[in-house]
Design a protein around this motif. Structure first.
Motif, short mmCIF file in Angstrom:
data_model
loop_
_atom_site.label_atom_id
_atom_site.label_comp_id
_atom_site.label_asym_id
_atom_site.label_seq_id
_atom_site.Cartn_x
_atom_site.Cartn_y
_atom_site.Cartn_z
N MET A 150 -4.74 -2.60 10.32
CA MET A 150 -4.05 -3.71 9.70
C MET A 150 -5.01 -4.78 9.20
O MET A 150 -4.77 -5.43 8.19
CB MET A 150 -3.04 -4.33 10.68
CG MET A 150 -2.03 -5.24 10.00
SD MET A 150 -0.75 -5.83 11.11
CE MET A 150 -1.59 -7.24 11.84
N ASP A 151 -6.13 -4.98 9.94
CA ASP A 151 -7.06 -6.04 9.55
C ASP A 151 -7.98 -5.65 8.38
O ASP A 151 -8.89 -6.39 8.02
CB ASP A 151 -7.89 -6.52 10.74
CG ASP A 151 -8.78 -5.44 11.34
OD1 ASP A 151 -8.83 -4.32 10.78
OD2 ASP A 151 -9.42 -5.71 12.37
N ALA A 152 -7.73 -4.49 7.76
CA ALA A 152 -8.46 -4.15 6.53
C ALA A 152 -8.11 -5.13 5.42
O ALA A 152 -8.91 -5.40 4.54
CB ALA A 152 -8.13 -2.72 6.11
N ALA A 153 -6.90 -5.67 5.46
CA ALA A 153 -6.49 -6.74 4.55
C ALA A 153 -6.63 -8.07 5.27
O ALA A 153 -6.66 -8.12 6.51
CB ALA A 153 -5.05 -6.54 4.08
N PRO A 170 0.81 -1.23 0.00
CA PRO A 170 0.00 0.00 0.00
C PRO A 170 0.84 1.28 0.00
O PRO A 170 1.78 1.41 0.79
CB PRO A 170 -0.81 -0.10 1.30
CG PRO A 170 -0.73 -1.53 1.71
CD PRO A 170 0.59 -2.02 1.22
N ASN A 171 0.47 2.20 -0.86
CA ASN A 171 1.09 3.53 -0.86
C ASN A 171 0.53 4.40 0.25
O ASN A 171 1.24 5.24 0.81
CB ASN A 171 0.87 4.21 -2.21
CG ASN A 171 2.04 4.05 -3.15
OD1 ASN A 171 3.18 4.00 -2.72
ND2 ASN A 171 1.78 3.93 -4.44
N ASN A 172 -0.75 4.25 0.52
CA ASN A 172 -1.40 5.03 1.58
C ASN A 172 -2.20 4.05 2.43
O ASN A 172 -3.21 3.50 1.97
CB ASN A 172 -2.29 6.11 1.00
CG ASN A 172 -2.84 7.06 2.05
OD1 ASN A 172 -3.40 6.63 3.06
ND2 ASN A 172 -2.68 8.36 1.82
N ALA A 173 -1.75 3.84 3.65
CA ALA A 173 -2.31 2.79 4.51
C ALA A 173 -3.79 2.97 4.80
O ALA A 173 -4.51 1.98 4.97
CB ALA A 173 -1.53 2.74 5.82
N PRO A 211 1.77 -2.37 6.15
CA PRO A 211 0.42 -2.71 6.60
C PRO A 211 -0.61 -1.68 6.15
O PRO A 211 -0.27 -0.54 5.85
CB PRO A 211 0.55 -2.69 8.13
CG PRO A 211 1.63 -1.69 8.39
CD PRO A 211 2.61 -1.85 7.25
N THR A 212 -1.85 -2.11 6.10
CA THR A 212 -2.95 -1.17 5.95
C THR A 212 -3.25 -0.59 7.33
O THR A 212 -2.78 -1.08 8.35
CB THR A 212 -4.20 -1.88 5.41
OG1 THR A 212 -4.50 -3.01 6.24
CG2 THR A 212 -3.98 -2.34 3.98
#
Length: 337
Positions: free
Chosen positions: A125-128, A95-98, A121-122
């Motif tokens: 983090m649990d977005a992915a 990701p470029n922008n978390a 990470p996003t």
């Protein structure tokens, strides 16, 4: 009019069967997407290399794309949408922008796509579904520990060339370095940058050589007595070293960094960088592809955080600090075997 020989008929049938099987295999091959931050950064070139090799090994179809530049969220959103439309059932993304990428990831996951974050990470983090990445806080700690030992009690006057505001990887490396050095800092879950009094200059380098040079020039104007430099990665360190050399200050500067790419390890060997924390993007991508194939076969999704490893590489070891030499670093640079 003429009866074909039986051998010809059998050969045609065999050829037809082989073609059908080949087409069936191609149709059954799981489609895995890879979205990197850029196409040109050597780190992401190596990541793509790992994904391509693993996809070939496991019989998957890899669709690789990238944003235009570090920080380009819109490009990654478009890439996500295009890969979903192309039939990807697993998408690997650095990701470029978390935060800004999260709505697009949620949309992809809602359509049944497994999304794995690589390297960064996003937020949250649990977005992915999962994260395969270096422990960036530990990477910072390792070079902080090394710098503390190498300074040998000398009063530190520190400059820090960071990534850009709000990026979790940049914050983790920055704050981890301060912890390793024994200075007041923030914990790994913070996206803010700690700044104790010993840090006399902080600047954003965007991980870029040219911007790193400019940032170092500006830091030297603020305080010409800087004797310890932390950089977010080795291109920024190389740019900073160019500025230091132009100012005649390179011999009195201890530089530590993170990445462990082949060029960076060579800079450790040349004495440009004293020590670097080596990470393994090839491994991240290979693990992501393998997880995508597993999902296609069994429906089992990857989950949580997987640490893909980090190793301190230094030309001159320091007592009490575990490190590997330049030869070892060169043999492993970014996952090369």
């Amino acid at each position: 009019m003429l009866q074909r020989p039986a051998t010809v008929v059998l050969s045609a049938l065999a050829l037809s069967g082989a073609l059908v099987c080949a087409l069936a295999r191609a149709a059954d091959a799981p489609v895995i997407g890879l979205i990197t931050k850029t196409e040109t950064n050597p780190f992401f070139v190596k990541m793509k290399e790992g994904a391509v090799a693993e996809a070939k090994k496991l019989g998957a179809k890899l669709l690789a794309t990238a944003a235009k530049a570090d920080g380009d969220n819109a490009g990654q959103v478009t890439a996500l949408e295009n890969l979903v439309a192309a039939g990807a059932k697993t998408i690997l993304i650095a990701p470029n922008n978390a935060q800004a990428i999260v709505p697009a990831i949620k949309k992809a996951r809602a359509s049944g796509v497994m999304v794995i974050a690589l390297d960064s990470p996003t937020d949250p983090m649990d977005a992915a579904d999962a994260l395969f990445a270096t422990d960036n806080y530990k990477a910072g700690e390792l070079i902080g520990l090394y710098a503390k030992a190498a300074m040998a009690g000398k009063k530190p006057v520190i400059a820090m060339l960071d990534l850009y505001p709000g990026h979790p990887v940049g914050a983790q490396r920055h704050n981890g370095f301060l912890k390793g050095f024994g200075l007041p800092t923030l914990e790994a879950d913070s996206n803010e940058l700690a700044r104790p009094p010993e840090v006399v200059c902080m600047a954003d380098s965007f991980g870029d050589r040219t911007k790193g040079q400019t940032a170092m020039e500006n830091c030297l104007q603020k305080n010409p007595d800087i004797n310890l430099l932390y950089t977010i990665n080795e291109p920024a360190a190389a740019g900073a070293h160019k500025a230091l050399k132009a100012a005649g200050k390179e011999k009195n500067m201890l530089i530590v960094s993170v990445d462990g790419g082949c060029a960076g390890i060579a800079d450790v060997g040349r004495g440009v960088i004293a020590a670097t924390s080596q990470q393994y993007p090839l491994r991240m991508a290979a693990m992501g592809v393998a997880a995508g194939v597993e999902y296609a076969k069994t429906g089992k999704k990857a989950s949580g955080y997987t640490d893909t490893g980090v190793t301190l590489i230094a030309a001159e070891p320091q007592a009490g600090v575990d490190s590997q030499d330049v030869k070892t670093g060169a043999s492993l640079c970014w996952g090369k075997k």
